[in-house]
Design an enzyme around this catalytic site. Structure first.
Site, PDB file in Angstrom:
ATOM      1  N   SER A 134       1.702  -2.045   7.317  1.00  0.00           N
ATOM      2  CA  SER A 134       0.437  -2.516   6.738  1.00  0.00           C
ATOM      3  C   SER A 134      -0.811  -2.067   7.469  1.00  0.00           C
ATOM      4  O   SER A 134      -1.919  -2.269   6.964  1.00  0.00           O
ATOM      5  CB  SER A 134       0.453  -4.040   6.616  1.00  0.00           C
ATOM      6  OG  SER A 134       1.228  -4.422   5.502  1.00  0.00           O
ATOM      7  N   VAL A 135      -0.694  -1.441   8.619  1.00  0.00           N
ATOM      8  CA  VAL A 135      -1.862  -0.776   9.214  1.00  0.00           C
ATOM      9  C   VAL A 135      -2.333   0.330   8.274  1.00  0.00           C
ATOM     10  O   VAL A 135      -3.500   0.730   8.298  1.00  0.00           O
ATOM     11  CB  VAL A 135      -1.527  -0.235  10.618  1.00  0.00           C
ATOM     12  CG1 VAL A 135      -2.692   0.538  11.213  1.00  0.00           C
ATOM     13  CG2 VAL A 135      -1.154  -1.397  11.551  1.00  0.00           C
TER      14      VAL A 135
END
Length: 403
Positions: A134-135
């Site tokens: 999710s970065v």
């Protein structure tokens, strides 16, 4: 790790999505719901399991991570020694991590620990590319903002302008709602069968959502972390630009910034250079858990990168070489409140009092990128293992440089 400890850590990190927080047989969502999942049956279905002995690497719970205080007038060697102590759990013959510390006016600190490929004893380096999970969302948000800068879309456009397949229940969902997790869209992962034996893609997410004529809440009525929303954003980028999402990222972000090793990975496409493979600790042994049924969805978590390239990305977030002043202000502004009163969400970023950040946790990888804009400080940990959770260590390292 106990359920209450996992919940505490998720809340501290600002909340994460169901896929990112999978650990053992537990999922944590931003709404603090605990859901059992058939991890081996569903999440490992698309991957290969390779058992590796633990070797010299030892594990401790993240709650036992060493604490840190500012090092007044400490020399570079003392600082690096303290960092090595904080990162000691990643050292050894097991899967490892890379660390980046960027400080205004000071040389960056880059450190690498453990193995990128345990089976072949390939060590982690500063060039090792990890799956960001999710970065990746900050790059999806930046892509959307670039198209807004171009005048090719508005953040207040209804999503159905670009994705008419969405049902009427989503008529009020705007691009801004997708960016801020305020859409109320159904979580596509909850609609996947437990025995799914192939990987799904962003287009599959749209197909799933097109059959869900309901939402969790009216658009803009609440905050619920949504992988579905970011998968749809990648598709909007494709339809507006006329390019594939990986090609758009290369042309508009990665190539201009010199991020030569970074890519949105597509099977059959360009290979990942200096690749780290993901691992999970099971019954005292490291097991390769590199891919799951959702690993091919790009908009919510499919980018691979290294600390070398993220150093360039971090620099670009401080001036207008990529995003305009207005776009950066939008990205880092507290757009919506999360379920933690001290934490808001911007556009692809969690926003706190003095920092912005995002974590990314998926099968075999756990990552954190934290920025302190007023201090010119950023700390990044990328790891190819399901334990330990890196947020506490990241904040402890940041504390070494706090004034």
């Amino acid at each position: 790790m106990r359920v209450d400890e996992l919940h505490r850590l998720a809340t501290q990190a600002g909340g994460h999505d169901a896929r990112d927080q999978e650990s053992g047989m537990l999922r944590i969502t931003s709404a603090s719901r605990f859901l059992p999942v058939a991890l081996l049956a569903r999440r490992f279905a698309a991957g290969v399991l390779i058992t590796v002995t633990l070797g010299a690497c030892t594990m401790t719970a993240v709650a036992n991570a060493p604490s840190a205080e500012p090092l007044d007038q400490a020399g570079p060697e003392a600082v690096e020694n303290k960092i090595d102590q904080l990162m000691a759990r990643y050292a050894g013959n097991g899967p490892g991590a890379s660390l980046l510390v960027v400080r205004a006016g000071e040389p960056p600190i880059r450190r690498a620990y453990g193995m990128a490929d345990v089976e072949n004893a390939m060590p982690v380096t500063a060039a090792t590319n990890f799956r960001l999970a999710s970065v990746s969302k900050q790059f999806t948000a930046a892509s959307t903002l670039l198209l807004a800068q171009d005048g090719r879309l508005s953040l207040d456009d209804p999503a159905r302008n670009w994705l008419p397949e969405l049902p009427t229940a989503n008529a009020g969902v705007t691009i801004r709602h997708l960016l801020t997790h305020g859409s109320g869209l159904i979580d596509y992962e909850d609609e996947l069968p437990d025995d799914l034996a192939h990987q799904v893609h962003d287009a599959d997410v749209l197909a799933i959502l097109s059959r869900q004529d309901s939402t969790y809440f009216p658009p803009g009525g609440d905050f619920q972390y949504s992988n579905s929303g970011y998968a749809l954003l990648a598709l909007i980028v494709e339809r507006v630009s006329g390019q594939s999402y990986p090609a758009f990222l290369q042309e508009r972000i990665f190539r201009p910034l010199g991020m030569t090793g970074t890519l949105a990975y597509v099977e059959g496409g360009p290979a990942i250079s200096h690749r780290a493979y993901g691992y999970g600790l099971m019954d005292g042994a490291w097991v390769r858990t590199d891919q799951s049924s959702t690993s091919a969805v790009l908009g919510d978590g499919g980018i691979y990168s290294s600390i070398e390239d993220l150093e360039k990305w971090n620099a670009a977030l401080s001036d207008d070489r990529l995003l305009s002043d207005q776009s950066r202000a939008l990205a880092f502004a507290p757009a919506v409140s999360t379920h933690d009163p001290a934490v808001h969400y911007g556009l692809g970023w969690y926003v706190g009092k003095d920092r912005v950040w995002h974590s990314g946790e998926t099968i075999g990888f756990r990552n954190v990128l934290v920025r302190y804009p007023k201090q010119g400080l950023a700390v990044v940990i990328l790891s190819n293992r399901n334990d330990p959770e890196p947020m506490e260590t990241t904040l402890a390292i940041a504390a070494l440089f706090q004034q």
